[in-house]
Scaffold this active site. Structure first.
Site, PDB file in Angstrom:
ATOM      1  N   HIS A  38       0.830  -1.207   0.000  1.00 28.09           N
ATOM      2  CA  HIS A  38       0.000   0.000   0.000  1.00 28.09           C
ATOM      3  C   HIS A  38       0.863   1.256   0.000  1.00 28.09           C
ATOM      4  O   HIS A  38       0.572   2.242  -0.701  1.00 28.09           O
ATOM      5  CB  HIS A  38      -0.907   0.033   1.237  1.00 28.09           C
ATOM      6  CG  HIS A  38      -1.903  -1.073   1.312  1.00 28.09           C
ATOM      7  ND1 HIS A  38      -1.824  -2.076   2.256  1.00 28.09           N
ATOM      8  CD2 HIS A  38      -3.004  -1.342   0.578  1.00 28.09           C
ATOM      9  CE1 HIS A  38      -2.839  -2.908   2.102  1.00 28.09           C
ATOM     10  NE2 HIS A  38      -3.569  -2.490   1.082  1.00 28.09           N
ATOM     11  N   GLN A  62     -17.938  -6.895  -2.264  1.00 28.81           N
ATOM     12  CA  GLN A  62     -17.004  -7.743  -2.995  1.00 28.81           C
ATOM     13  C   GLN A  62     -16.672  -9.036  -2.258  1.00 28.81           C
ATOM     14  O   GLN A  62     -15.796  -9.785  -2.688  1.00 28.81           O
ATOM     15  CB  GLN A  62     -15.729  -6.967  -3.326  1.00 28.81           C
ATOM     16  CG  GLN A  62     -14.854  -6.615  -2.140  1.00 28.81           C
ATOM     17  CD  GLN A  62     -13.745  -5.643  -2.521  1.00 28.81           C
ATOM     18  OE1 GLN A  62     -14.000  -4.504  -2.901  1.00 28.81           O
ATOM     19  NE2 GLN A  62     -12.502  -6.095  -2.427  1.00 28.81           N
TER      20      GLN A  62
END
Length: 283
Positions: A38, A62
């Site tokens: 990230h 999701q």
């Protein structure tokens, strides 16, 4: 100082003000539990853009009914400390009730390339990804959005979304970040036991071996898939979800290695479902 914004309207107001000042906004969407993968996206945004927004939202749309939505690692306080040290301008923390209010009925479908790989084994996954990404784009209104190449299929799906819906957003893919032993960084690595982590190294090792075999002249995708499977399944506790040797844009399989090929893997090890990939450029 990093601002923390939880309101959609406040996020929109901030974005309008920054854009009215002529500044470029970069967005890195995440589900939190931040790691160096990230941070590579965030650092790229800080380098390329005037202002950087990081969103943290564990997106229920999701996750399938038998997946790890409830147990997905959440480390918000640690994430805040990490982000404060990076120079991020805004941490956007929207609430599920605001993003998916009662009566929510609108979802985004990307056809074709979502029928393969993770889209095949996780029905509805990319509908959830495309929907939340479009919502974040509409709320934050970035010039550039940053995504990791570890989720290669997701990256291509989002590029398709941006192209087909004529969004004025640049999608910047960033290379996979790996541990020193080759394991691709993932929030789900936290699920791995000590033994499981050793087994997980088989993914990157198999990809490296496959690349070497192709560079030495092997052209049969069946042979490459079988050799990868053998390397992974000889490790304790591994369960192969898929091994694909395919086109890196439409994910169609072929019998022979093409000039540019994606090798993509998904493997379950205990509670963790891990993915990894490698692009092979054939001379």
């Amino acid at each position: 100082m990093m601002e923390i914004i939880t309101s959609i309207e406040e996020m929109k107001t901030w974005s309008r003000r920054i854009r009215d000042e002529g500044k470029v906004i970069g967005l890195t969407p995440t589900m939190g539990c931040l790691h160096e993968g990230h941070l590579s996206l965030i650092k790229a945004s800080i380098t390329e853009c005037d202002s950087t927004v990081v969103s943290i939202f564990v997106n229920p749309a999701q996750f399938g009914p038998d997946e790890d939505l409830e147990s997905y690692p959440r480390t918000l306080e640690a994430d805040k400390e990490i982000l404060r040290s990076t120079g991020v301008d805004v941490l956007f923390l929207p609430a599920k009730e605001d993003l998916y209010p009662d009566g929510f009925k609108s979802f985004v479908e990307i056809e074709g390339k979502t029928n393969y790989l993770c889209g095949k084994s996780r029905p509805g996954f990319f509908r959830g990804v495309a929907t939340i990404v479009l919502k974040l784009f509409n709320i934050v209104n970035p010039r550039t959005a940053f995504f990791g190449e570890k989720d290669w299929q997701q990256l291509e799906v989002i590029r398709t979304l941006v192209r087909d819906l004529n969004l004025d957003i640049k999608i910047a893919g960033q290379p996979i970040v790996r541990e020193s032993d080759g394991l691709a960084m993932s929030s789900r690595n936290r699920y791995l036991s000590e033994e499981g982590r050793l087994s997980a190294l088989s993914l990157s090792q198999a990809l490296k071996t496959a690349q070497s075999r192709i560079e030495q002249g092997e052209r049969s995708t069946e042979i490459i898939r079988n050799e990868i499977r053998q390397m992974i399944e000889q490790k304790n506790g591994t369960e192969v979800d898929y091994i694909s040797v395919c086109d890196p844009e439409d994910f169609s399989e072929s019998e022979q290695i093409r000039s540019r090929t994606l090798i993509a893997l998904a493997v379950r090890i205990g509670k963790a479902r891990l993915i990894d990939n490698r692009i092979i450029e054939r001379a």
